[in-house]
Design a protein around this motif. Structure first.
Motif, mmCIF file in Angstrom:
data_model
loop_
_atom_site.group_PDB
_atom_site.id
_atom_site.type_symbol
_atom_site.label_atom_id
_atom_site.label_comp_id
_atom_site.label_asym_id
_atom_site.label_seq_id
_atom_site.Cartn_x
_atom_site.Cartn_y
_atom_site.Cartn_z
ATOM 1 N N UNK A 228 -45.950 -21.374 -6.851
ATOM 2 C CA UNK A 228 -46.736 -20.164 -6.673
ATOM 3 C C UNK A 228 -47.939 -20.365 -5.764
ATOM 4 N N UNK A 229 -48.031 -21.535 -5.139
ATOM 5 C CA UNK A 229 -49.129 -21.860 -4.251
ATOM 6 C C UNK A 229 -48.583 -22.122 -2.841
ATOM 7 N N UNK A 230 -49.401 -21.868 -1.816
ATOM 8 C CA UNK A 230 -48.960 -22.225 -0.473
ATOM 9 C C UNK A 230 -48.706 -23.740 -0.385
ATOM 10 N N UNK A 231 -47.672 -24.120 0.337
ATOM 11 C CA UNK A 231 -47.341 -25.529 0.460
ATOM 12 C C UNK A 231 -47.281 -25.928 1.926
ATOM 13 N N UNK B 121 -41.020 -26.173 2.421
ATOM 14 C CA UNK B 121 -42.317 -25.584 2.059
ATOM 15 C C UNK B 121 -42.132 -24.288 1.272
ATOM 16 N N UNK B 122 -41.193 -23.457 1.709
ATOM 17 C CA UNK B 122 -40.938 -22.208 0.983
ATOM 18 C C UNK B 122 -40.429 -22.501 -0.426
ATOM 19 N N UNK B 123 -39.589 -23.523 -0.565
ATOM 20 C CA UNK B 123 -39.082 -23.891 -1.889
ATOM 21 C C UNK B 123 -40.189 -24.372 -2.808
#
Length: 89
Positions: A82-85, A74-76
């Motif tokens: 540039x959006x929350x995942x 998710x961080x990758x």
């Protein structure tokens, strides 16, 4: 293109009295180590069967490793978009 990759998971198990702790670590192709930890506590009234504590601690460590690897993913994704995942579990 077909490709085969191999990821190796290293599992370390420590036993101390009635507690077994397992650490499962995988190194991603990007070179990041991701580690999951699991513990198993034996009831002092139960018979001492170390293999059972090992299995339970390792299972919990692998489950924790999976969650941590999903979080790393998710961080990758967030870093690229540039959006929350949020990946489905």
């Amino acid at each position: 293109m077909n490709a085969t990759q191999r990821w190796n998971v290293t599992v370390e198990i420590d036993e101390e009295e009635n507690t077994t702790t397992a650490r499962a670590t995988v190194r991603t192709p990007a070179g990041h180590d991701v580690t999951g930890v699991g513990k198993a506590d034996r009831n002092p009234l139960d018979p001492n069967v170390p293999a059972i504590g090992d299995e339970l601690a390792v299972a919990r460590a692998l489950r924790n490793l999976a969650e941590r690897l999903l979080h790393t993913t998710e961080k990758g994704i967030s870093g690229i978009t540039g959006e929350p995942a949020h990946v489905h579990r």
